[in-house]
Design a protein around this motif. Structure first.
Motif, PDB file in Angstrom:
ATOM      1  N   ASP A 130      -6.545 -15.987  -5.092  1.00 10.66           N
ATOM      2  CA  ASP A 130      -6.011 -15.756  -3.755  1.00 10.66           C
ATOM      3  C   ASP A 130      -6.439 -14.347  -3.332  1.00 10.66           C
ATOM      4  O   ASP A 130      -6.122 -13.371  -4.018  1.00 10.66           O
ATOM      5  N   PRO A 131      -7.174 -14.220  -2.228  1.00  9.71           N
ATOM      6  CA  PRO A 131      -7.587 -12.883  -1.788  1.00  9.71           C
ATOM      7  C   PRO A 131      -6.416 -11.926  -1.588  1.00  9.71           C
ATOM      8  O   PRO A 131      -6.559 -10.717  -1.809  1.00  9.71           O
ATOM      9  N   GLU A 132      -5.249 -12.439  -1.188  1.00 10.81           N
ATOM     10  CA  GLU A 132      -4.090 -11.574  -1.002  1.00 10.81           C
ATOM     11  C   GLU A 132      -3.606 -11.015  -2.343  1.00 10.81           C
ATOM     12  O   GLU A 132      -3.163  -9.866  -2.420  1.00 10.81           O
ATOM     13  N   ALA A 133      -3.682 -11.827  -3.382  1.00  8.89           N
ATOM     14  CA  ALA A 133      -3.304 -11.348  -4.716  1.00  8.89           C
ATOM     15  C   ALA A 133      -4.275 -10.278  -5.191  1.00  8.89           C
ATOM     16  O   ALA A 133      -3.876  -9.257  -5.773  1.00  8.89           O
ATOM     17  N   ASP A 134      -5.560 -10.476  -4.948  1.00 13.45           N
ATOM     18  CA  ASP A 134      -6.554  -9.481  -5.343  1.00 13.45           C
ATOM     19  C   ASP A 134      -6.341  -8.183  -4.578  1.00 13.45           C
ATOM     20  O   ASP A 134      -6.419  -7.087  -5.166  1.00 13.45           O
ATOM     21  N   ALA A 135      -6.042  -8.277  -3.274  1.00  9.07           N
ATOM     22  CA  ALA A 135      -5.784  -7.071  -2.494  1.00  9.07           C
ATOM     23  C   ALA A 135      -4.571  -6.319  -3.038  1.00  9.07           C
ATOM     24  O   ALA A 135      -4.565  -5.085  -3.086  1.00  9.07           O
ATOM     25  N   PHE A 136      -3.559  -7.046  -3.470  1.00  5.76           N
ATOM     26  CA  PHE A 136      -2.369  -6.420  -4.051  1.00  5.76           C
ATOM     27  C   PHE A 136      -2.745  -5.633  -5.306  1.00  5.76           C
ATOM     28  O   PHE A 136      -2.319  -4.490  -5.493  1.00  5.76           O
ATOM     29  N   VAL A 137      -3.568  -6.230  -6.164  1.00  6.98           N
ATOM     30  CA  VAL A 137      -3.931  -5.580  -7.422  1.00  6.98           C
ATOM     31  C   VAL A 137      -4.755  -4.326  -7.165  1.00  6.98           C
ATOM     32  O   VAL A 137      -4.459  -3.250  -7.702  1.00  6.98           O
ATOM     33  N   PRO A 155       0.834  -1.206   0.000  1.00  7.40           N
ATOM     34  CA  PRO A 155       0.000   0.000   0.000  1.00  7.40           C
ATOM     35  C   PRO A 155       0.865   1.251   0.000  1.00  7.40           C
ATOM     36  O   PRO A 155       1.967   1.245   0.555  1.00  7.40           O
ATOM     37  N   PHE A 156       0.331   2.327  -0.590  1.00 14.17           N
ATOM     38  CA  PHE A 156       1.061   3.582  -0.633  1.00 14.17           C
ATOM     39  C   PHE A 156       0.517   4.519   0.438  1.00 14.17           C
ATOM     40  O   PHE A 156       1.072   4.610   1.524  1.00 14.17           O
ATOM     41  N   ASP A 157      -0.576   5.208   0.177  1.00 15.40           N
ATOM     42  CA  ASP A 157      -1.157   6.061   1.217  1.00 15.40           C
ATOM     43  C   ASP A 157      -2.618   5.741   1.489  1.00 15.40           C
ATOM     44  O   ASP A 157      -3.231   6.367   2.357  1.00 15.40           O
ATOM     45  N   LEU A 158      -3.171   4.782   0.740  1.00 13.49           N
ATOM     46  CA  LEU A 158      -4.544   4.333   0.944  1.00 13.49           C
ATOM     47  C   LEU A 158      -4.574   2.820   1.010  1.00 13.49           C
ATOM     48  O   LEU A 158      -3.762   2.141   0.382  1.00 13.49           O
ATOM     49  N   ILE A 159      -5.545   2.295   1.744  1.00  9.30           N
ATOM     50  CA  ILE A 159      -5.861   0.869   1.686  1.00  9.30           C
ATOM     51  C   ILE A 159      -7.338   0.764   1.327  1.00  9.30           C
ATOM     52  O   ILE A 159      -8.181   1.477   1.895  1.00  9.30           O
ATOM     53  N   VAL A 160      -7.641  -0.089   0.361  1.00  9.52           N
ATOM     54  CA  VAL A 160      -9.001  -0.193  -0.146  1.00  9.52           C
ATOM     55  C   VAL A 160      -9.444  -1.652  -0.180  1.00  9.52           C
ATOM     56  O   VAL A 160      -8.628  -2.573  -0.136  1.00  9.52           O
ATOM     57  N   GLU A 161     -10.745  -1.825  -0.281  1.00 12.89           N
ATOM     58  CA  GLU A 161     -11.344  -3.142  -0.490  1.00 12.89           C
ATOM     59  C   GLU A 161     -12.396  -3.002  -1.576  1.00 12.89           C
ATOM     60  O   GLU A 161     -12.850  -1.896  -1.884  1.00 12.89           O
ATOM     61  N   ARG A 162     -12.772  -4.120  -2.163  1.00 12.33           N
ATOM     62  CA  ARG A 162     -13.776  -4.079  -3.219  1.00 12.33           C
ATOM     63  C   ARG A 162     -15.143  -3.679  -2.658  1.00 12.33           C
ATOM     64  O   ARG A 162     -15.519  -4.071  -1.556  1.00 12.33           O
ATOM     65  N   ALA A 163     -15.868  -2.904  -3.445  1.00 17.27           N
ATOM     66  CA  ALA A 163     -17.243  -2.531  -3.146  1.00 17.27           C
ATOM     67  C   ALA A 163     -18.041  -2.627  -4.445  1.00 17.27           C
ATOM     68  O   ALA A 163     -17.458  -2.627  -5.546  1.00 17.27           O
ATOM     69  N   PRO A 164     -19.369  -2.716  -4.377  1.00 24.29           N
ATOM     70  CA  PRO A 164     -20.161  -2.859  -5.608  1.00 24.29           C
ATOM     71  C   PRO A 164     -19.950  -1.736  -6.612  1.00 24.29           C
ATOM     72  O   PRO A 164     -20.023  -1.954  -7.821  1.00 24.29           O
ATOM     73  N   ASP A 165     -19.660  -0.521  -6.122  1.00 22.74           N
ATOM     74  CA  ASP A 165     -19.534   0.628  -7.022  1.00 22.74           C
ATOM     75  C   ASP A 165     -18.118   1.157  -7.135  1.00 22.74           C
ATOM     76  O   ASP A 165     -17.904   2.261  -7.641  1.00 22.74           O
TER      77      ASP A 165
END
Length: 414
Positions: A170-177, A112-122
Motif C-alpha cells: 500500500d503506497p500509504e503504508a510505505d509513505a508512513f514508514v 509527518p513531523f517537520d519534513l515530508i519525503v518521497e522515495r528517490a533512487p539515492d
C-alpha cells in the motif's frame, strides 16, 4: 526477569527505530509471574478490533498484529519498553491519529513531523518542510535528498521499521514508514546526511524551541482584507478571541482564516466559530461509527448561527500539510456550509474523530480513529483537496490573498 537499562535501550531503539528482536524461546511463552502486560495488550488489541474505523481502508492483518506483537509485549522488561511495542503494533495501521499518547522519549514519532519525503533512487527526497521547524532552521529545503538519519543509511532505517503485518503493498503504508524514518524519536535531536546539487552535507537538528504564539490573532492585509490566524481549536478561549477579532474586522471586504500549523482540537470550539458565518442552522459534516465488521449508518452534524452579527462577505481558509484533525474539519465544514474557499496544500489527511483508551493495568494512554468524518456530500475528509491547490514551494498567504480579491471582484459583478 532482569531489568535492562531503560535509557540505553531507548537510545538504541531510537537510533535504529526498530523493535527489539527477541529470542524465540522468550516469544514462545509468557512469564508465569505477571500477566499485566498480556492483559493490557489484549485490551488494546480487542478494543481496536471492535472499534477502529479504518480496517476497510487498510492493508493491515490485525490478527497477524496480535501474533507478532503480543509475545514482544509480554516479554517487555518495563512499561516504557511495553509502550514501544504498542507503538509498533499501532504503527501497523499507518494512521497518525492512532498512537500511544504516553510513549517515552525515544519512541518513534508519528509522521509527518517537520519534513515530508518521497522515495528517490539515492535516498528520500524532501517534498515539504514545515515553517520555523528545526528542519527549516537547519536549511533543509525542498529537493534535498536525505541519505542517512542519525548515522544510519536510509535504506537500512527503512528495513528496520518495515511493517510486518500487511496483506498487500500500500503506497500509504510505505509513505508512513519513510516519513517515520526522517521524523526520528520523541524528545530526541537528530542528525541528517543530505545531498543537494551534487554536494553532501550533514546537519544537526536539535529539539526545536518555538516562540510561543497565541491561539488566535488578527490583523488587516493590503486592501483592508482581514486575516485571523487560529493555531489551535483546543481551548474554549479561542472562541472569544475569534469573536473579538471578527468584531474589529467586521467591515473587511473579505476575510482570510489561517489554520496552518494548527494541530486540531475540539469540534466544540470550531463549531461556534463556524456559526459566525451563517444566518440559519446548516449541516457541515457527516459521521459514522463501527457496527460489527463494517460501519453503521451516517448521521449529520450541524452548525447553529451565533453572535451579534453574521459575517456574510467572501471567506478564504488557508491550510497546509501540518493542518491536522479539526484543522482539516474546519475548512471542510466552512466549504460545506457554502461559506469559504480552501487555499493551500493537502492537509495531514487525518480522517476521523478519535477515542481515548487508557489501559487499566499499566496506565498507558492511547488514542485511535473511531468515527470517520465526511463532508456534506459524503466525501471522506481524508481525501479532502483544497479548491486552490498551491505548490509546496509557493506562498500560500499570497495565493489566499489573490483568491480573496478574486472573490470580492466576483461578488461586485454578481
Amino acid at each position: 526477569m532482569t531489568m535492562i537499562d531503560r535509557r540505553a535501550a531507548l537510545r538504541g531503539l531510537a537510533a535504529g527505530l526498530a523493535l527489539p528482536a527477541l529470542p524465540l524461546a522468550v516469544q514462545a511463552k509468557e512469564p508465569p509471574r505477571d500477566i499485566t502486560l498480556a492483559q493490557d495488550f489484549d485490551e488494546m488489541w480487542e478494543t481496536l478490533a471492535a472499534r477502529y474505523c479504518f480496517f476497510g481502508e487498510k492493508a493491515t492483518d490485525w490478527e497477524q498484529v496480535r501474533r507478532v506483537y503480543r509475545p514482544l509485549a509480554v516479554a517487555a522488561p518495563d512499561w516504557d519498553a511495553f509502550a514501544l511495542v504498542l507503538r509498533g503494533a499501532l504503527g501497523e495501521l499507518y494512521d497518525a491519529h492512532t498512537n500511544v499518547r504516553t510513549a517515552p522519549d525515544g519512541t518513534p514519532r508519528m509522521p509527518p513531523f517537520d519534513l515530508i519525503v518521497e522515495r528517490a533512487p539515492d535516498g528520500l527526497r524532501v517534498t515539504a518542510v514545515q515553517e520555523e521547524s528545526a528542519a527549516a532552521k537547519a536549511g533543509i529545503a525542498i529537493g534535498d535528498v536525505v541519505t542517512a538519519v542519525n548515522g544510519q543509511p536510509v535504506a537500512a532505517a527503512i528495513r528496520a521499521i518495515a511493517l510486518r503485518c500487511q496483506r498487500r503493498a500500500d503506497p500509504e503504508a510505505d509513505a508512513f514508514v519513510i516519513n517515520s524514518v526522517v521524523a526520528g524519536g520523541r524528545g530526541m535531536p537528530r542528525t541528517m546526511q543530505l545531498r543537494a546539487a551534487g554536494e553532501a552535507r550533514e546537519v544537526a537538528l536539535p529539539l526545536n524551541q518555538r516562540d510561543p504564539v497565541t491561539d488566535v490573532s488578527h490583523r488587516r492585509l493590503d486592501g483592508g482584507i482581514g486575516l485571523i490566524a487560529i493555531r489551535s481549536f483546543s481551548d474554549d478561549a479561542a472562541i472569544a478571541a475569534f469573536d473579538a477579532g471578527l468584531a474589529e474586522l467586521r467591515d473587511a471586504p473579505a476575510l482570510i482564516i489561517d489554520v496552518r500549523n494548527n494541530g486540531g482540537g475540539d469540534t466544540a470550539v470550531a463549531r461556534p466559530i463556524m456559526g459566525r458565518f451563517i444566518p440559519q442552522t446548516r449541516p457541515y459534516a457527516r459521521m459514522r461509527r463501527r457496527a460489527g465488521a463494517g460501519l453503521g449508518p451516517a448521521w449529520t452534524e450541524v452548525v447553529e448561527p451565533r453572535g451579534p452579527f453574521t459575517y456574510d462577505r467572501p471567506v478564504v481558509v488557508l491550510c497546509h500539510h501540518w493542518s491536522a484533525s479539526m484543522a482539516e474539519g474546519f475548512p471542510m465544514g466552512m466549504r460545506g456550509l457554502g461559506r469559504a474557499r480552501i487555499v493551500g496544500t493537502r492537509m495531514m489527511r487525518l480522517g476521523a474523530a478519535v477515542f481515548p483508551l487508557r489501559l487499566d493495568r499499566t496506565g498507558t494512554e492511547l488514542q485511535y480513529s473511531a468515527e470517520p468524518v465526511y463532508d456534506v456530500a459524503d466525501r471522506p475528509r481524508w481525501q479532502l483537496e483544497p479548491d486552490v491547490l498551491v505548490p509546496d514551494n509557493a506562498d500560500i498567504l499570497a495565493a489566499g490573498l489573490a483568491e480573496a480579491r478574486r472573490m470580492v471582484a466576483a461578488a461586485l459583478l454578481s
